[in-house]
Design an enzyme around this catalytic site. Structure first.
Site, mmCIF file in Angstrom:
data_model
loop_
_atom_site.group_PDB
_atom_site.id
_atom_site.type_symbol
_atom_site.label_atom_id
_atom_site.label_comp_id
_atom_site.label_asym_id
_atom_site.label_seq_id
_atom_site.Cartn_x
_atom_site.Cartn_y
_atom_site.Cartn_z
ATOM 1 C CD GLU A 46 -55.926 -25.376 66.887
ATOM 2 O OE1 GLU A 46 -56.722 -25.197 67.710
ATOM 3 O OE2 GLU A 46 -54.743 -25.566 66.421
ATOM 4 C CG ASP A 56 -52.642 -26.221 64.611
ATOM 5 O OD1 ASP A 56 -52.247 -25.330 64.254
ATOM 6 O OD2 ASP A 56 -52.985 -26.632 65.959
ATOM 7 C CD GLU A 107 -48.341 -25.508 66.484
ATOM 8 O OE1 GLU A 107 -47.345 -25.824 66.937
ATOM 9 O OE2 GLU A 107 -49.503 -25.356 66.910
#
Ligand SMILES: *[C@@H]1O[C@H](CO)[C@@H](O)[C@H](O)[C@H]1NC(C)=O
Length: 283
Positions: free
Chosen positions: A105, A107, A109
């Site tokens: 993953e 990522d 955010e």
């Protein structure tokens, strides 16, 4: 004479605006051809003939989408304009993610905040199911005022997170010192907005103000210069560019002035010594 020259100036301006907007449209993929809405029903909308996408969150549900394609390496660009005003408690996530256990993953955010307080850009990276590699940043602009480009470069040698073309984080392939690297599993692009007021804003102290709902993040100009898995690679020319000439000065500028958390310096969390990659990536 004066009015003629003014007319010419106005015409030139109009033509250049037309040219610029047609260039923008032709370079970006249409959302309806590239993405599927996967969550939230009509809280997710594809607008303007596929040029704009919005995800909303209300008290009942968030919303999300995923790419139709899976990719094995590539450079993914997306413009996001985050929830304006009081976005405290909301999280917009934008990430690459593989299927199955021992997942990989990459990522981004965005943790919302009260009006006037800064967003936190949170990043993480999982390889073979192991994450806990958080780094957080402030941005040098208000990410809710305009669209900005957030990119992930992922090739067999390096992963780089970019904001408006400025590298904010890199993760090199360090398999030679025993750090697993995501390179065997294809990943899809996902994005979603949800309520995380139990932890997101000042560690959960500030709750989502539902009188402000719906909270909406907008997306534009998606571009995947990526190898579509399992076959039919669209353009993999960049693979030969190796590390894509990362601007190290800019990376250092970001890490010095805008980084607010780095797992590689968190001694409370790793009292018995840092993960091996910290020796290489910490600047
Ligand atoms: C919100 O703003 C406060 C005050 O500036 C700051 O301490 C906090 O880190 C910001 N971000 C989040 C996600 O809470």
């Amino acid at each position: 004479m004066a009015s003629l020259s003014r007319f010419i100036v106005v015409m030139c301006l109009a033509i250049s605006i037309l040219l610029a907007s047609s260039m923008m449209v032709s370079s970006a993929a249409k959302f309806n051809q590239e993405l599927d809405i996967t969550w939230g029903n009509d809280r997710a909308k594809i607008l303007n003939d596929g040029a704009l996408l919005t995800l909303s969150l209300d008290k009942v549900s968030g919303s999300g989408f995923q790419s139709k394609n899976q990719y094995l390496f590539g450079k993914i660009d997306m413009q996001l304009k985050l929830v304006p005003g009081n976005s405290a408690g909301t999280v917009t996530a934008y990430y690459l993610f593989s299927q199955g256990s021992a997942h990989d993953e990459i990522d981004f955010e965005f943790l919302g905040n009260l009006s006037g307080d800064p967003y936190t850009l949170h990043t993480n990276l999982y390889s073979h199911g192991k994450g806990e590699r958080e780094q957080q940043f402030r941005l040098w602009f208000d990410p809710a005022a305009d669209f900005h480009t957030y990119s992930i470069l992922w090739n067999p040698k390096i992963i780089v997170f970019f904001v408006d073309g400025t590298p904010v984080r890199e993760f090199k392939n360090m398999e030679s010192i025993g750090v697993p690297y995501p390179k065997n599993q294809p990943m899809r692009l996902y994005s979603s907005i949800w309520n995380a007021d139990d932890w997101a804003t000042r560690g959960g102290l500030i709750k989502t103000d539902w009188t402000q709902a719906p909270f909406t993040t907008s997306y534009a100009n998606f571009k995947a210069d990526a190898c579509v898995w399992p076959s039919g690679a669209t353009s993999c020319g960049w693979l030969s560019r190796e590390s894509d000439a990362i601007n190290l000065e800019r990376l250092k500028w970001v890490q010095k002035n805008f980084m607010i958390y780095n797992y590689c310096t968190d001694t409370k969390r790793f009292p018995h010594g840092f993960p091996p990659e910290c020796k290489v990536t910490a600047i």
